[in-house]
Design a protein around this motif. Structure first.
Motif, short mmCIF file in Angstrom:
data_model
loop_
_atom_site.label_atom_id
_atom_site.label_comp_id
_atom_site.label_asym_id
_atom_site.label_seq_id
_atom_site.Cartn_x
_atom_site.Cartn_y
_atom_site.Cartn_z
N MET A 1 0.86 -1.20 0.00
CA MET A 1 0.00 0.00 0.00
C MET A 1 0.89 1.24 0.00
SD MET A 1 -3.52 -0.39 0.73
CE MET A 1 -4.73 0.70 0.05
N ALA A 2 0.47 2.21 -0.73
CA ALA A 2 1.28 3.43 -0.82
C ALA A 2 1.35 4.14 0.54
CB ALA A 2 0.67 4.38 -1.85
N THR A 3 2.47 4.79 0.78
CA THR A 3 2.60 5.61 1.99
C THR A 3 2.13 7.02 1.64
OG1 THR A 3 4.45 4.30 2.76
CG2 THR A 3 4.25 6.49 3.69
N ILE A 4 1.16 7.50 2.42
CA ILE A 4 0.61 8.84 2.15
C ILE A 4 0.93 9.72 3.35
CG2 ILE A 4 -1.47 10.14 1.54
CD1 ILE A 4 -2.76 7.31 0.97
N ASN A 5 1.60 10.83 3.09
CA ASN A 5 2.00 11.74 4.18
C ASN A 5 2.71 10.98 5.31
OD1 ASN A 5 1.07 14.22 3.13
ND2 ASN A 5 -1.03 13.70 3.68
N GLY A 6 3.53 10.00 4.94
CA GLY A 6 4.32 9.27 5.93
C GLY A 6 3.55 8.18 6.66
N ILE A 7 2.31 7.95 6.24
CA ILE A 7 1.49 6.94 6.92
C ILE A 7 1.13 5.83 5.93
CG2 ILE A 7 -0.71 6.52 8.09
CD1 ILE A 7 -0.55 9.41 9.17
N ASN A 29 -3.05 -18.55 5.82
CA ASN A 29 -2.74 -18.41 4.39
C ASN A 29 -3.93 -17.79 3.64
OD1 ASN A 29 -1.01 -19.09 1.97
ND2 ASN A 29 -2.87 -20.22 1.47
N THR A 30 -5.14 -18.23 3.99
CA THR A 30 -6.35 -17.68 3.35
C THR A 30 -6.45 -16.18 3.65
OG1 THR A 30 -7.33 -19.75 4.10
CG2 THR A 30 -8.78 -18.21 2.95
N ILE A 31 -6.19 -15.82 4.90
CA ILE A 31 -6.29 -14.41 5.29
C ILE A 31 -5.24 -13.58 4.54
CG2 ILE A 31 -6.03 -12.78 7.21
CD1 ILE A 31 -7.27 -14.91 9.04
N PHE A 32 -4.03 -14.07 4.49
CA PHE A 32 -2.97 -13.32 3.78
C PHE A 32 -3.33 -13.16 2.29
CE2 PHE A 32 1.00 -14.07 6.66
CZ PHE A 32 0.33 -13.48 7.71
N GLU A 33 -3.96 -14.18 1.73
CA GLU A 33 -4.37 -14.10 0.32
C GLU A 33 -5.37 -12.95 0.13
OE1 GLU A 33 -6.01 -17.83 -0.92
OE2 GLU A 33 -6.50 -17.10 -2.92
N HIS A 34 -6.33 -12.83 1.05
CA HIS A 34 -7.33 -11.76 0.96
C HIS A 34 -6.68 -10.39 1.16
CE1 HIS A 34 -11.36 -13.86 0.95
NE2 HIS A 34 -10.50 -14.87 0.98
N VAL A 35 -5.75 -10.31 2.13
CA VAL A 35 -5.07 -9.04 2.41
C VAL A 35 -4.25 -8.60 1.20
CG1 VAL A 35 -3.18 -8.05 3.78
CG2 VAL A 35 -4.99 -9.34 4.92
N ALA A 36 -3.50 -9.55 0.64
CA ALA A 36 -2.62 -9.22 -0.50
C ALA A 36 -3.44 -8.75 -1.69
CB ALA A 36 -1.77 -10.43 -0.87
N ALA A 37 -4.64 -9.31 -1.85
CA ALA A 37 -5.50 -8.93 -2.98
C ALA A 37 -5.91 -7.45 -2.89
CB ALA A 37 -6.73 -9.82 -3.03
N LYS A 38 -5.80 -6.87 -1.71
CA LYS A 38 -6.14 -5.45 -1.54
C LYS A 38 -4.93 -4.56 -1.72
CE LYS A 38 -9.64 -6.76 1.87
NZ LYS A 38 -10.69 -6.91 0.85
N HIS A 72 2.53 -14.67 -0.35
CA HIS A 72 1.63 -13.57 -0.73
C HIS A 72 2.29 -12.19 -0.62
CE1 HIS A 72 -1.66 -16.40 -1.05
NE2 HIS A 72 -1.39 -16.85 0.16
N GLY A 73 3.56 -12.15 -0.25
CA GLY A 73 4.22 -10.85 -0.11
C GLY A 73 3.66 -10.06 1.05
N VAL A 74 3.35 -10.76 2.15
CA VAL A 74 2.76 -10.10 3.33
C VAL A 74 3.73 -10.22 4.50
CG1 VAL A 74 0.91 -10.30 5.05
CG2 VAL A 74 0.36 -10.44 2.62
N GLU A 75 3.91 -9.10 5.18
CA GLU A 75 4.85 -9.04 6.31
C GLU A 75 4.06 -8.94 7.62
OE1 GLU A 75 7.24 -5.19 8.19
OE2 GLU A 75 6.63 -5.17 6.08
N ALA A 315 -16.22 -8.87 6.11
CA ALA A 315 -14.92 -8.25 6.41
C ALA A 315 -14.27 -7.68 5.15
CB ALA A 315 -13.99 -9.25 7.08
N ASP A 316 -14.32 -8.41 4.05
CA ASP A 316 -13.66 -7.91 2.84
C ASP A 316 -14.25 -6.58 2.38
OD1 ASP A 316 -11.44 -9.40 1.94
OD2 ASP A 316 -12.75 -11.08 1.44
N GLU A 317 -15.57 -6.52 2.35
CA GLU A 317 -16.22 -5.28 1.90
C GLU A 317 -15.92 -4.13 2.87
OE1 GLU A 317 -20.47 -4.84 2.52
OE2 GLU A 317 -20.67 -4.14 0.45
N GLN A 318 -16.01 -4.42 4.17
CA GLN A 318 -15.79 -3.37 5.16
C GLN A 318 -14.33 -2.90 5.16
OE1 GLN A 318 -17.80 -1.69 7.47
NE2 GLN A 318 -19.46 -2.40 6.16
N LEU A 319 -13.39 -3.83 4.99
CA LEU A 319 -11.98 -3.43 4.94
C LEU A 319 -11.71 -2.58 3.69
CD1 LEU A 319 -10.32 -6.74 6.17
CD2 LEU A 319 -10.09 -4.51 7.28
#
Lengths: 333, 140
Positions: A1-7, A29-38, A72-75, A315-319
Motif C-alpha cells: 500500500m502506498a505511503t501517504i503523508n508518511g502513513i 494463508n487464506t487471510i494473507f491471500e485476501h489481504v494481498a489482494a487489496k 503472498h508478499g505479506v509481512e 470483512a472484505d467489503e468493510q476493509l
C-alpha cells in the motif's frame, strides 16, 4: 500500500475473526491471500487467535505463517500479545511471571519477523522492565490504549510519564480508534434486540450510560425495574466494557501522538452516504486522523474491523471501505 | 471497566459431532470465542443429553491428547483450547441409540486477560444446544 503523508495502511488479521472461526478451511494463508489482494503488505497477527497453542506456538504454526507471508508478499508487521493473568486458577501472577509471558510474546514476534509487539495487561510501572526486554531482543513494544481507556485517563498519562521520565526508546503506545466511539452502531443495537432486548430499554441505557450509575447499579436497575433480560444484560456489559462510548477526547489525543508507535484503526461498521461516499457514523475519523498527522506521526495505520460482533460476514467489503476512507482522508491532509 | 459477561455468536461451531465409542459415546466441542483459551479458565462445564444431566464422573475431557476429569480441568493451565481446535468429551457407560439426540452443553470461562480486581475476571459464555444424530453402528 502506498505511503501517504508518511502513513502506510495495513490490516489486522483479527478483522477476519468470523471467517477464520466459522470456516474450517480458512487458515492464516487464506487471510494473507485476501489481504494481498487489496494491495496491503503489512498485517497485525493476534497470537491467541491465530495459533492453536499460545503463548508458545508450535514451530510448525510459525512456519505456516512465514510460508504464507512469503507466498503472498505479506509481512507480519506487528504481533498482538496478551498477558493471560487468569491462566492459573487461584494464582496471582507475580511481576516476574508477567515479564516472562511478555518475553515469550517477544520471542514469537521475533520468530515471525515482526518489528512490533502490541502488548497489554500490565501497569505503567512495568514499562521500564518491558522496555529492557524489548531492547535486548530488538523488538519495539506498543502498549495498546483501548476503550474504555482514553488518551487523558490515569493509565494513559501514567504510561506517557513513565516513558518520558525513563526515556524509554523501545516502548510506546498503540491508540485504538475504538476509544473515540461516540455512540453505539445501529447494528450493535439490533444485535441486542435479536438477543431479546427492548429497543426503548436500550435507548434508555444509551441516554443514561454516563449518568453516574456503575455497571452493577445499571444491571440491577434494568433487570429489576425495566424488565431487562439477556439482551439488555449483554448490552450493558459491553457498553461498559470493550464497546464503551462517550464524547471523543480528541483534544487530549494530540498530547499522546509523540508516544504513538503505530495505530489501530478500529471501526465497527462503515456506511455509504447518498453519493456513495464512505463514512463512519460513530467515530470522528477525519478529526482523529488529522490530529495524528498534524502531530507528526509517521508509521503504520492498521485497519481493524470489529465485525465479528455483528456476524455479517462482510470483512472484505468493510476493509475495502476502511482502506478507501483512510486513503481519502490522508490524501486530503 | 472491562466487559463482565460476553456471549458471542459462534454457537453453531460448538456442538460438532456425536458418536458412539467403544465405552459409551463422544462429543466433539468447539469454542464460542474470538481467541483460544487455556482450558484452566473454564469454571463451569456441564453436559445434558435428551434433558438428562450426565454425571460429571462419567465425563473425560480430551484436549491435546491429554485426558482430564472435569474436576481436573481448572488445574490444566498449560493446555490451550485453540479457537479452531475442538476438544472431545468422552462419556463412559451405555452408548446412545442411533438417531437424533438433544444436547445441552454449559460452558462458562474466565476471560483470562480481563482482570478488574485481584482474582476477579470478566467471563464468557460458550454454552450451546443442538440436536445431533448418532449414526447407525457409529463408533468413534
Amino acid at each position: 500500500m502506498a505511503t501517504i503523508n508518511g502513513i502506510e495502511q495495513g490490516i489486522s488479521c483479527y478483522s477476519y475473526t468470523q471467517e477464520f472461526i466459522e470456516n474450517d478451511d480458512w487458515s492464516i494463508n487464506t487471510i494473507f491471500e485476501h489481504v494481498a489482494a487489496k494491495g496491503v503488505s503489512k498485517v497485525e497477527l493476534v497470537g491467541a487467535q491465530t495459533f492453536q497453542q499460545y503463548p508458545t506456538p508450535r514451530p510448525e504454526e510459525i512456519d505456516a505463517v512465514l510460508a504464507a507471508g512469503a507466498k503472498h508478499g505479506v509481512e507480519v508487521f506487528s504481533y498482538g500479545g496478551y498477558v493471560d493473568l487468569g491462566r492459573i486458577t487461584g494464582y496471582r501472577m507475580s511481576r516476574e511471571d508477567i515479564l516472562s509471558d511478555i518475553r515469550l510474546d517477544i520471542m514469537t514476534a521475533r520468530s515471525l519477523g515482526a518489528k512490533y509487539l502490541r502488548a497489554t495487561g500490565f501497569e505503567p510501572e512495568l514499562a521500564p522492565a518491558v522496555n529492557d526486554l524489548a531492547e535486548r531482543y530488538g523488538v519495539q513494544i506498543g502498549f495498546e490504549i483501548h476503550a474504555p481507556h482514553t488518551p487523558a485517563d490515569a493509565t494513559t498519562r501514567g504510561f506517557m510519564e513513565t516513558i518520558e521520565k525513563n526515556q524509554l526508546g523501545c516502548f510506546g503506545l498503540v491508540p485504538d480508534f475504538g476509544m473515540f466511539i461516540e455512540r453505539p452502531t445501529e447494528i450493535a443495537i439490533n444485535r441486542y434486540v435479536g438477543l431479546g432486548a427492548k429497543r426503548e430499554t436500550l435507548d434508555w441505557i444509551i441516554a443514561n450510560r454516563h449518568n453516574g450509575m456503575t455497571e452493577e447499579e445499571m444491571q440491577e436497575h434494568v433487570a429489576k425495574n425495566m424488565g431487562g433480560g439477556e439482551g439488555e444484560k449483554v448490552a450493558i456489559s459491553e457498553w461498559f466494557g470493550y464497546l464503551s462510548f462517550a464524547p471523543a477526547e480528541l483534544d487530549s489525543f494530540a498530547a499522546m501522538v509523540p508516544y504513538v508507535k503505530y495505530v489501530h484503526g478500529k471501526f465497527y461498521h462503515l456506511e455509504l452516504d447518498a453519493d456513495g461516499k464512505v463514512f463512519e457514523p460513530t467515530i470522528p475519523y477525519e478529526k482523529a486522523l488529522s490530529i495524528l498527522a498534524d502531530g507528526g506521526f509517521q508509521g503504520a495505520f492498521i485497519s481493524e474491523y470489529e465485525g465479528h460482533a455483528f456476524y455479517l460476514n462482510d470483512a472484505d467489503e468493510q476493509l475495502d471501505r476502511h482502506l478507501a476512507l483512510g486513503k481519502s482522508i490522508l490524501e486530503s491532509l | 471497566m472491562p466487559t463482565k459477561f460476553m456471549k458471542l455468536g459462534f454457537d453453531e461451531q460448538v456442538l460438532r459431532r456425536l458418536a458412539n465409542d467403544s465405552d459409551g459415546y463422544v462429543l466433539d466441542v468447539g469454542l464460542n470465542y474470538y481467541r483460544g483459551t487455556p482450558i484452566s479458565a473454564v469454571e463451569r462445564m456441564e453436559l445434558s443429553v435428551d434433558g438428562e444431566r450426565v454425571d460429571d464422573d462419567r465425563i473425560l475431557v480430551e484436549i491435546n491428547g491429554k485426558f482430564l476429569r472435569l474436576k481436573q480441568v481448572p488445574l490444566a493451565f498449560t493446555e490451550y483450547w485453540g479457537v479452531k481446535t475442538p476438544i472431545r468429551l468422552h462419556v463412559t457407560g451405555e452408548p446412545l441409540a442411533a438417531g437424533p439426540h438433544h444436547v445441552d452443553f454449559v460452558c462458562e470461562a474466565r476471560v483470562v486477560y480481563m482482570q478488574f480486581a485481584p482474582g476477579v475476571y470478566g467471563m464468557f459464555d460458550a454454552s450451546a444446544s443442538a440436536t445431533l444424530a448418532v449414526a447407525e453402528n457409529s463408533e468413534n
